[in-house]
Design a protein around this motif. Structure first.
Motif, mmCIF file in Angstrom:
data_model
loop_
_atom_site.group_PDB
_atom_site.id
_atom_site.type_symbol
_atom_site.label_atom_id
_atom_site.label_comp_id
_atom_site.label_asym_id
_atom_site.label_seq_id
_atom_site.Cartn_x
_atom_site.Cartn_y
_atom_site.Cartn_z
ATOM 1 N N ASN A 180 1.462 -1.348 0.328
ATOM 2 C CA ASN A 180 -0.026 -0.080 0.434
ATOM 3 C C ASN A 180 0.756 1.421 -0.171
ATOM 4 O OD1 ASN A 180 -2.485 -0.760 0.010
ATOM 5 N ND2 ASN A 180 -2.028 -1.333 2.663
ATOM 6 N N VAL A 181 0.349 2.635 -0.741
ATOM 7 C CA VAL A 181 1.348 3.901 -1.319
ATOM 8 C C VAL A 181 0.379 4.996 -0.687
ATOM 9 C CG1 VAL A 181 2.491 5.055 -2.548
ATOM 10 C CG2 VAL A 181 2.589 2.267 -2.316
ATOM 11 N N ASN A 182 1.098 5.272 0.314
ATOM 12 C CA ASN A 182 0.532 7.131 0.512
ATOM 13 C C ASN A 182 1.501 8.216 0.332
ATOM 14 O OD1 ASN A 182 -0.152 9.162 1.251
ATOM 15 N ND2 ASN A 182 -1.436 8.439 3.527
ATOM 16 N N ASP A 183 1.269 8.556 -1.218
ATOM 17 C CA ASP A 183 2.539 9.208 -1.634
ATOM 18 C C ASP A 183 2.066 10.585 -1.563
ATOM 19 O OD1 ASP A 183 0.701 10.769 -3.178
ATOM 20 O OD2 ASP A 183 0.223 10.069 -5.006
ATOM 21 N N ASP A 184 1.750 11.041 -0.104
ATOM 22 C CA ASP A 184 2.385 12.572 0.240
ATOM 23 C C ASP A 184 1.692 12.610 1.664
ATOM 24 O OD1 ASP A 184 3.151 15.229 -0.298
ATOM 25 O OD2 ASP A 184 1.515 15.917 -0.701
ATOM 26 N N VAL A 185 3.337 11.999 2.123
ATOM 27 C CA VAL A 185 3.028 12.571 3.740
ATOM 28 C C VAL A 185 4.226 13.154 4.076
ATOM 29 C CG1 VAL A 185 2.257 9.941 4.182
ATOM 30 C CG2 VAL A 185 3.891 10.304 4.084
ATOM 31 N N ALA A 186 3.955 13.868 5.331
ATOM 32 C CA ALA A 186 5.442 14.133 6.081
ATOM 33 C C ALA A 186 5.881 13.568 8.000
ATOM 34 C CB ALA A 186 5.159 15.803 6.690
ATOM 35 N N VAL A 187 7.177 13.850 7.561
ATOM 36 C CA VAL A 187 7.763 12.989 9.075
ATOM 37 C C VAL A 187 8.084 14.090 10.007
ATOM 38 C CG1 VAL A 187 9.762 11.603 9.604
ATOM 39 C CG2 VAL A 187 8.488 11.138 7.601
ATOM 40 N N ILE A 188 7.659 14.280 11.052
ATOM 41 C CA ILE A 188 7.378 15.258 11.391
ATOM 42 C C ILE A 188 8.469 14.365 12.911
ATOM 43 C CG2 ILE A 188 6.496 16.471 13.627
ATOM 44 C CD1 ILE A 188 3.700 16.290 11.494
ATOM 45 N N ALA A 189 9.557 15.258 13.368
ATOM 46 C CA ALA A 189 10.209 14.648 15.073
ATOM 47 C C ALA A 189 9.979 16.179 15.552
ATOM 48 C CB ALA A 189 12.011 14.775 14.033
ATOM 49 N N VAL A 190 10.273 15.448 16.897
ATOM 50 C CA VAL A 190 10.538 16.638 17.977
ATOM 51 C C VAL A 190 11.920 15.840 18.376
ATOM 52 C CG1 VAL A 190 9.483 16.838 20.785
ATOM 53 C CG2 VAL A 190 7.649 16.050 18.681
ATOM 54 N N VAL A 191 12.773 17.444 18.991
ATOM 55 C CA VAL A 191 13.999 16.513 19.083
ATOM 56 C C VAL A 191 14.746 17.010 20.218
ATOM 57 C CG1 VAL A 191 16.599 16.992 18.205
ATOM 58 C CG2 VAL A 191 14.568 16.692 16.659
ATOM 59 N N GLY A 192 15.321 16.482 21.096
ATOM 60 C CA GLY A 192 15.866 17.410 21.962
ATOM 61 C C GLY A 192 16.265 16.161 23.412
ATOM 62 N N SER A 193 17.206 16.353 23.786
ATOM 63 C CA SER A 193 18.055 15.900 24.363
ATOM 64 C C SER A 193 16.926 14.994 26.042
ATOM 65 C CB SER A 193 19.791 15.679 25.087
ATOM 66 O OG SER A 193 19.913 16.831 25.034
ATOM 67 N N GLY A 194 17.180 16.345 26.396
ATOM 68 C CA GLY A 194 15.646 16.516 27.721
ATOM 69 C C GLY A 194 14.703 15.439 27.571
ATOM 70 N N MET A 195 14.470 14.654 26.663
ATOM 71 C CA MET A 195 13.488 13.442 26.738
ATOM 72 C C MET A 195 13.512 12.856 27.148
ATOM 73 S SD MET A 195 11.338 14.486 22.785
ATOM 74 C CE MET A 195 12.281 13.725 21.900
ATOM 75 N N ARG A 196 15.154 12.410 27.469
ATOM 76 C CA ARG A 196 15.525 11.067 27.599
ATOM 77 C C ARG A 196 15.257 10.802 28.917
ATOM 78 N NH1 ARG A 196 21.443 11.539 27.385
ATOM 79 N NH2 ARG A 196 20.689 11.573 24.957
ATOM 80 N N GLY A 197 14.749 9.389 29.320
ATOM 81 C CA GLY A 197 13.967 9.411 30.318
ATOM 82 C C GLY A 197 13.107 10.025 31.450
ATOM 83 N N ILE A 198 11.748 10.955 30.183
ATOM 84 C CA ILE A 198 10.824 11.944 31.206
ATOM 85 C C ILE A 198 10.241 10.965 30.080
ATOM 86 C CG2 ILE A 198 9.602 14.021 30.733
ATOM 87 C CD1 ILE A 198 12.000 14.561 32.551
ATOM 88 N N LYS A 199 8.711 10.769 31.415
ATOM 89 C CA LYS A 199 7.516 10.090 31.335
ATOM 90 C C LYS A 199 6.831 11.568 30.777
ATOM 91 C CE LYS A 199 8.172 6.738 34.542
ATOM 92 N NZ LYS A 199 8.772 7.221 35.898
ATOM 93 N N GLY A 200 5.710 11.144 29.957
ATOM 94 C CA GLY A 200 4.612 11.339 29.357
ATOM 95 C C GLY A 200 4.833 12.074 28.252
ATOM 96 N N VAL A 201 6.463 12.415 27.898
ATOM 97 C CA VAL A 201 6.631 13.645 26.542
ATOM 98 C C VAL A 201 5.339 13.052 25.310
ATOM 99 C CG1 VAL A 201 8.106 14.105 25.471
ATOM 100 C CG2 VAL A 201 8.759 13.652 27.204
ATOM 101 N N ALA A 202 5.494 11.533 25.272
ATOM 102 C CA ALA A 202 4.987 11.042 23.836
ATOM 103 C C ALA A 202 3.303 11.783 24.134
ATOM 104 C CB ALA A 202 5.673 9.510 23.757
ATOM 105 N N ALA A 203 2.565 11.330 25.434
ATOM 106 C CA ALA A 203 1.528 10.826 25.562
ATOM 107 C C ALA A 203 1.150 13.125 24.973
ATOM 108 C CB ALA A 203 1.050 11.274 27.162
ATOM 109 N N LYS A 204 2.293 13.872 25.989
ATOM 110 C CA LYS A 204 2.153 14.922 25.429
ATOM 111 C C LYS A 204 1.896 15.399 23.599
ATOM 112 C CE LYS A 204 3.481 18.943 27.835
ATOM 113 N NZ LYS A 204 4.950 19.602 28.090
ATOM 114 N N VAL A 205 2.505 14.711 23.049
ATOM 115 C CA VAL A 205 2.810 14.594 21.815
ATOM 116 C C VAL A 205 1.123 14.772 20.909
ATOM 117 C CG1 VAL A 205 4.315 13.903 19.120
ATOM 118 C CG2 VAL A 205 4.808 14.622 21.419
ATOM 119 N N PHE A 206 1.275 13.405 21.279
ATOM 120 C CA PHE A 206 0.126 13.049 20.285
ATOM 121 C C PHE A 206 -1.105 13.283 21.452
ATOM 122 C CE2 PHE A 206 3.695 9.679 19.942
ATOM 123 C CZ PHE A 206 3.186 9.854 18.403
ATOM 124 N N GLY A 207 -0.851 13.576 22.301
ATOM 125 C CA GLY A 207 -2.395 14.905 22.631
ATOM 126 C C GLY A 207 -2.513 15.862 21.398
#
Ligand code: ASP
Ligand code: MG
Length: 470
Positions: free
Chosen positions: A394-421
């Protein structure tokens, strides 16, 4: 301080800009610094040389002649406008004629052969920088600062023979570069070195990848033990997001080497992705500064940023207009080597995969790639694997990759929840997710039409518009 300064192609594409660059260098030298300078080809030259390589293959003598004429004119005009001393101007023009003559010769030679080998392509590509460095060196002499120009080969950058993407052999390079540069800097002159170019052990000219002048600057800096590398470009620094997408995007004052590496890989076009390698071991800080806004202190990339290191997230980047392929099939479950087969087949056909994720059920693998590779990828999969290992593509031919960058994320809980929320609040569907175990980077894929909204949502969510206000 010993500072290696790199100027990009947009900084030297007019007489005024070349003079401006010379004055900048001079002013920092007069403050007591030792300056070594690295310069890219004039904007458009490297692309022009790439295009001319194609004309050579087609035997198109007309475009070649036109290109040589145009290159001569561009550089003649800059020299005429940038250098006022008649004698210096004359020598600059003589040097230019000589290099243009060589360019003509090599083009004539390869057109006879009718093929462009990787080796001759690299030699051809080196002319962009070989034409630009004399202009800066003469402009410096014109305002009274002694200067000498050198190619990457002359300065002693030794690489492997992987033409087009050559890697430096650092130990040899270190010895040679020091040997070559120290007499020049000792007499107070500024060396002006071609970016992007080295030579292999046999003396063949090599290039180190597009945008490679940054890399040259860090190679030279690591070789001579510089105190800092300054990458002068036309932006104020690395930013919290693309200002074209986010209105209140901020320039970051400090980021770590590993964060900068992620940002470079994730489309912050301000830096060659491998440029950090030579300085990471030696811990030489890199400063990104704006040639046209020299009062701005820019972004510093260091081993251990002091400020803002508490910040969980530093930037939201996006790679837009990419394609996603999802391959699936019950036969993939529990069959060792499936992923290897898929990626091996794609790699053999020179398809580059940017991001991968596999569901634990093993029945599907998703991958993101450049749109330009999509056709090739689909054909390759159909010819080799469809109906065998894979049941469906299956192909989706127009997507964007979004990257959240920061070394402070390491070991911090809830970042993913915040992002996807935050993304869910904007009613955006997330198609695919990947996080490396370094936790420096959380990346996900959305339809490209949702990209701007998603980036803005995250920029707001992490308060990146006002990171320096408290
Ligand atoms: N001139 C080369 C390029 O355009 C190297 C550089 O600009 O850094 O890729
Ligand atoms: Mg360039």
């Amino acid at each position: 301080m010993i500072i290696v300064m790199k100027f990009g192609g947009t900084a030297v594409d007019s007489p005024d800009k070349v003079r401006h660059v010379a004055r900048l260098i001079q002013s920092f030298q007069k403050q007591g610094n030792e300056i070594v300078c690295v310069v890219s080809a004039v904007r458009g030259m490297t692309d022009g040389l790439m295009a001319i390589a194609d004309s050579v293959k087609r035997g198109d003598r007309m475009s070649i002649e036109e290109f040589v004429k145009k290159s001569l004119k561009i550089h003649t005009d800059i020299i005429n406008g940038a250098i006022s001393d008649t004698k210096l101007k004359q020598s600059a023009l003589v040097d230019l004629q000589k290099t243009i003559g060589e360019l003509k010769d090599i083009l004539g030679g390869i057109i006879l052969l009718g093929e462009v080998t990787p080796k001759s392509l690299d030699y051809l590509m080196s002319f962009g920088e070989r034409l630009s460095v004399p202009m800066v060196a003469y402009a410096l002499r014109d305002i009274g600062t002694d200067s000498e120009y050198l190619t990457g080969k002359e300065v002693g950058i030794v690489t492997d023979s992987n033409f087009g993407e050559a890697r430096p052999l650092m130990d040899t390079t270190k010895l040679r570069v020091n040997h070559k540069l120290s007499p020049i800097t000792k007499r107070g002159a500024v060396p002006v070195i071609t970016g992007f170019i080295g030579a292999d052990q046999h003396g063949n000219t090599t290039t180190i990848g597009r945008g490679g002048s940054d890399y040259t600057a860090t190679i030279v800096a690591a070789s001579i033990g510089a105190n800092e590398v300054w990458l002068w470009s036309d932006v104020d620094g690395l930013m919290t997001a693309d200002p074209k997408i986010v209105k209140n995007a901020q320039v970051l004052k400090e980021v770590s080497f590993s964060e900068a590496m992620e940002m470079a890989l994730f489309g912050a076009k301000y830096m060659h992705p491998r440029a950090l390698e030579p300085v990471i071991d030696t811990k030489i800080p890199i400063r990104i500064r704006n040639t046209f806004n020299a009062n701005h202190s820019g972004t510093v990339i260091t081993q251990n940023p002091s400020r803002d290191s508490q910040k969980i997230v530093k930037s939201i980047s996006a790679i837009r207009h990419t394609a996603l392929i999802d391959v699936s099939g019950g036969g993939m479950v529990g069959a060792p080597g499936t992923a290897a087969k898929i990626f091996d087949t794609l790699a053999k056909n020179k398809v580059n995969i940017m991001m991968i994720s596999q569901s634990p059920s093993e029945s599907s693998i998703s991958m993101v790639l450049r749109k330009s590779d999509l056709d090739k990828a689909i054909t390759t999969l159909e010819l080799n694997l469809l109906g065998k290992v894979i049941k469906q593509v299956n192909v989706n031919d127009d997507v964007a990759v979004i990257a959240v960058v920061g070394s402070g994320m390491r070991g911090i809980k809830g970042v993913a929840a915040k992002v996807f929320g935050a993304v869910a609040n904007r009613n955006i569907n997330v198609i695919m997710i990947a996080q490396g175990s370094s936790e420096l980077n959380l990346a996900f894929v959305v339809n490209d039409r949702d990209c701007e909204s998603a980036v803005n949502a995250l920029h707001d969510e992490f308060g990146l518009g006002k990171i320096y206000s408290n």
